[in-house]
Design a protein around this motif. Structure first.
Motif, short mmCIF file in Angstrom:
data_model
loop_
_atom_site.label_atom_id
_atom_site.label_comp_id
_atom_site.label_asym_id
_atom_site.label_seq_id
_atom_site.Cartn_x
_atom_site.Cartn_y
_atom_site.Cartn_z
N VAL A 109 -35.26 -64.81 -66.75
CA VAL A 109 -35.44 -63.61 -65.93
C VAL A 109 -34.47 -63.62 -64.76
O VAL A 109 -33.84 -62.60 -64.43
CB VAL A 109 -36.89 -63.50 -65.45
CG1 VAL A 109 -37.04 -62.40 -64.40
CG2 VAL A 109 -37.83 -63.23 -66.62
N LEU A 110 -34.34 -64.76 -64.10
CA LEU A 110 -33.49 -64.84 -62.92
C LEU A 110 -32.01 -64.68 -63.25
O LEU A 110 -31.21 -64.40 -62.35
CB LEU A 110 -33.73 -66.17 -62.19
CG LEU A 110 -35.12 -66.35 -61.57
CD1 LEU A 110 -35.24 -67.73 -60.93
CD2 LEU A 110 -35.39 -65.27 -60.53
N LYS A 111 -31.65 -64.87 -64.51
CA LYS A 111 -30.25 -64.71 -64.92
C LYS A 111 -29.91 -63.28 -65.31
O LYS A 111 -28.74 -62.95 -65.50
CB LYS A 111 -29.94 -65.65 -66.08
CG LYS A 111 -29.93 -67.12 -65.70
CD LYS A 111 -29.69 -68.01 -66.92
CE LYS A 111 -29.72 -69.47 -66.56
NZ LYS A 111 -29.54 -70.35 -67.75
N LYS A 112 -30.93 -62.43 -65.44
CA LYS A 112 -30.68 -61.05 -65.83
C LYS A 112 -29.90 -60.31 -64.74
O LYS A 112 -30.18 -60.47 -63.55
CB LYS A 112 -32.01 -60.32 -66.09
CG LYS A 112 -32.68 -60.70 -67.40
CD LYS A 112 -34.00 -59.98 -67.56
CE LYS A 112 -33.84 -58.47 -67.57
NZ LYS A 112 -33.11 -57.97 -68.75
N ARG A 113 -28.95 -59.52 -65.14
CA ARG A 113 -28.13 -58.79 -64.18
C ARG A 113 -28.95 -57.83 -63.33
O ARG A 113 -28.72 -57.69 -62.12
CB ARG A 113 -27.03 -58.03 -64.92
CG ARG A 113 -26.11 -57.23 -64.00
CD ARG A 113 -24.96 -56.60 -64.76
NE ARG A 113 -24.09 -57.60 -65.34
CZ ARG A 113 -23.00 -57.31 -66.06
NH1 ARG A 113 -22.67 -56.04 -66.27
NH2 ARG A 113 -22.25 -58.28 -66.55
N SER A 114 -29.93 -57.18 -63.96
CA SER A 114 -30.76 -56.23 -63.21
C SER A 114 -31.53 -56.93 -62.09
O SER A 114 -31.70 -56.37 -61.01
CB SER A 114 -31.73 -55.53 -64.16
OG SER A 114 -32.55 -56.47 -64.84
N VAL A 115 -31.99 -58.14 -62.35
CA VAL A 115 -32.72 -58.90 -61.33
C VAL A 115 -31.77 -59.42 -60.26
O VAL A 115 -32.06 -59.35 -59.06
CB VAL A 115 -33.49 -60.07 -61.98
CG1 VAL A 115 -34.12 -60.98 -60.93
CG2 VAL A 115 -34.57 -59.53 -62.92
#
Length: 249
Positions: free
Chosen positions: A12-18
């Motif tokens: 999750v923390l690697k997602k661009r949106s996050v």
């Protein structure tokens, strides 16, 4: 289960949106606190600005995290793979709940730091009562967002459809559902026959707890009722319902 949970948090923390959404929210909060009220601002203005920004946290950051934690897993069948690898269904439900709690803490702690530190740059320091009010608002936002996540997640697990959960979370976090239910409870035959049920809604209960703490009144019973009814009960329903569901996602 722990390995699954922390691997998912890392995803999750690697997602661009996050990676862009959380700093974007922090930037908006910082600009608000640095410029709100202009030169004539006082510490009370900083408290109001912080509480105003925090009220958008469930809708903006909560939705972003909910979609990342639940919708992506249902879309790519990661839950099915995890279950095939030996993670129990109960473990999946509990891991997702733990992920949401940890991710909310990860984003709320820096947000809290901004709320307390940035007014000092303008030499506008909170009074003791104002600092307590802001701290309680942060705690209330955490519980409110996590409760909404669990309510929406239960719908995801019972229907195995993340879209319905996302819609439910958006309605809850935007206060649209709260306003609609309040209007129903306060008008027509329901008001006359059942009484005022609006104070028993989750958001109203949390605000009541916050008010009671600030005024020195007992609050533990209300807090336990709110968490038990709107967070733990949906979690139990998700555990029981998902255990019996045929995997179709």
């Amino acid at each position: 289960m722990h390995n699954y949970m922390f691997a998912d948090i890392s995803r999750v923390l690697k997602k661009r949106s996050v990676r862009f959404g959380i700093p974007g929210f922090a930037l908006c909060l910082a600009l608000l606190l640095l410029f709100y009220g202009g030169k004539g601002a006082v510490s009370a203005d900083m408290r109001r600005a912080a509480e105003f920004a925090l009220d958008f946290f469930p809708l903006v950051i909560g939705t972003l995290l909910f979609v990342s934690v639940y919708a992506d897993d249902f879309k790519c069948r990661a839950m099915q793979v995890a279950i095939g690898a030996g993670v129990s269904r109960e473990g999946i439900v509990l891991a997702k709940f733990g992920e949401c709690a940890l991710l909310l803490l990860f984003t709320l702690l820096p947000t809290a730091a901004l709320c307390f530190l940035l007014p000092g740059i303008r030499n506008l320091f909170y009074t003791g009562a104002e600092a307590e009010a802001v701290a309680l608002t942060i705690a209330q936002v955490f519980l409110r967002t996590l409760g909404f996540m669990q309510l929406a997640a239960t719908l995801c697990f019972l229907t195995q459809n993340s879209l319905q959960g996302v819609i439910a979370f958006a309605l809850l976090s935007s206060n649209a559902m709260y306003i609609l239910i309040t209007m129903i409870f306060l008008t027509g035959p329901l008001k006359n026959n059942v009484g005022r049920l609006q104070p028993f809604l989750y958001t109203a209960l949390l605000h009541s707890v916050q008010t009671d703490i600030l005024s020195g009144k007992p609050f533990v019973g209300t807090l336990v009722f709110a968490i038990g009814m709107y967070m733990l009960l949906p979690l139990i329903l998700a555990l029981l319902g998902f255990r019996k569901k045929e995997l179709s996602f």
